[in-house]
Design a protein around this motif. Structure first.
Motif, PDB file in Angstrom:
ATOM      1  N   THR A  84       0.915  -1.583  -0.062  1.00 34.12           N
ATOM      2  CA  THR A  84      -0.417   0.002  -0.105  1.00 34.12           C
ATOM      3  C   THR A  84       0.983   0.701  -0.142  1.00 34.12           C
ATOM      4  N   TYR A  85       0.231   2.367  -0.340  1.00 34.67           N
ATOM      5  CA  TYR A  85       1.560   3.916  -0.865  1.00 34.67           C
ATOM      6  C   TYR A  85       0.014   4.482   0.036  1.00 34.67           C
ATOM      7  N   THR A  86       0.570   6.075   0.316  1.00 38.34           N
ATOM      8  CA  THR A  86      -0.287   6.678   0.826  1.00 38.34           C
ATOM      9  C   THR A  86       0.577   8.100   0.336  1.00 38.34           C
ATOM     10  N   TYR A  87      -0.016   8.905  -0.409  1.00 44.84           N
ATOM     11  CA  TYR A  87      -0.059  10.331  -1.205  1.00 44.84           C
ATOM     12  C   TYR A  87      -0.107  11.139   0.285  1.00 44.84           C
ATOM     13  N   GLU A  88       1.058  11.731  -0.413  1.00 47.55           N
ATOM     14  CA  GLU A  88       0.800  13.012   0.845  1.00 47.55           C
ATOM     15  C   GLU A  88      -0.273  14.375   0.215  1.00 47.55           C
ATOM     16  N   GLN A  89       0.167  14.285  -1.117  1.00 42.61           N
ATOM     17  CA  GLN A  89      -1.131  15.041  -1.745  1.00 42.61           C
ATOM     18  C   GLN A  89      -1.520  14.945  -2.742  1.00 42.61           C
ATOM     19  N   ALA A  90      -2.530  15.112  -3.292  1.00 39.64           N
ATOM     20  CA  ALA A  90      -3.422  14.345  -4.632  1.00 39.64           C
ATOM     21  C   ALA A  90      -2.684  14.936  -5.235  1.00 39.64           C
ATOM     22  N   ASN A  91      -2.886  14.626  -6.926  1.00 39.32           N
ATOM     23  CA  ASN A  91      -2.289  14.130  -7.975  1.00 39.32           C
ATOM     24  C   ASN A  91      -3.287  13.790  -8.890  1.00 39.32           C
ATOM     25  N   ASN A  92      -3.971  14.491 -10.010  1.00 39.24           N
ATOM     26  CA  ASN A  92      -4.638  13.606 -10.889  1.00 39.24           C
ATOM     27  C   ASN A  92      -3.876  13.422 -12.044  1.00 39.24           C
TER      28      ASN A  92
END
Length: 212
Positions: free
Chosen positions: A29-37
């Protein structure tokens, strides 16, 4: 396998020692610090399975490489619109494509050569079931897939399919004598695909719900 998550952080290498585990096996699993489309994820190395389950953010598969993968699953990825054509060796270890793109409701087309080098595959059951935006089936999609034993529900619920259905039922030995039931199993392969131009000529077993 090494993954570049596409957000400028260092690539991460995963082995059996740093995976998470549940009843299905190892996963990451991986969690992004900021949303990026517009993030592109890249994988390098080998792994047994690539399974992305019901991820609405996945929009395209830009390129297939060779990862030694046995199983692919993108079921329920409702925003997936694009599938790239694979390399010649991409699917050489795959024997089962069941449910691989099922429920990908935004997918509108299939690359002509998607399964061109899949002569070891035996199971295409549910592969594109309920892909309600699919508009056509490439004529030669399964041309080199001579060992298939299961086409059940392959296009079931693909209500916008047009053009001609591939006459997969003609592969059933002595099919005309037994309603085209046999091997390969085509139970409701084309269920509710009523816009197909040859829908009326599809054998009943291959398009109707049956008690099986």
């Amino acid at each position: 396998i090494t993954i570049d998550w596409g957000d400028g952080t260092e690539k991460t290498t995963y082995t059996s020692s740093n995976l998470q585990y549940d009843e299905r096996g190892g996963f990451v699993t991986y969690t992004y610090e900021q949303a990026n489309n517009n993030t592109t994820i890249e994988l390098e190395g080998e792994c047994n399975a690539i399974a992305i389950d019901m991820l609405p953010q996945l929009t395209s598969i830009e390129q297939w490489g060779y990862t030694g993968t046995i199983t692919y699953y993108f079921g329920g990825c409702s925003s997936l619109t694009t599938i790239a054509s694979p390399r010649k060796d991409t699917f050489r270890n795959v024997t089962d494509f069941s449910r691989t793109f099922s429920g990908c409701t935004s997918l509108s087309s299939i690359p002509e050569g998607l399964f061109a080098n899949c002569d070891n595959v035996t199971d295409f059951s549910h592969t594109f079931s309920n892909c309600t935006s699919l508009s056509s089936i490439p004529e030669g999609l399964f041309a080199n897939c001579d060992n298939v034993t299961d086409f059940s529900r392959t296009f079931s619920g693909c209500t916008n399919l047009q053009g001609e259905a591939i006459p997969l039922w003609e592969r059933v030995e002595n099919g005309a004598e037994n309603g085209y039931e046999g091997v390969p199993n085509g139970c409701v392969c084309y269920y509710n695909c009523t816009k197909l131009s040859n829908y009326s000529s599809i054998p009943a077993y291959w398009k109707y719900e049956n008690e099986i």
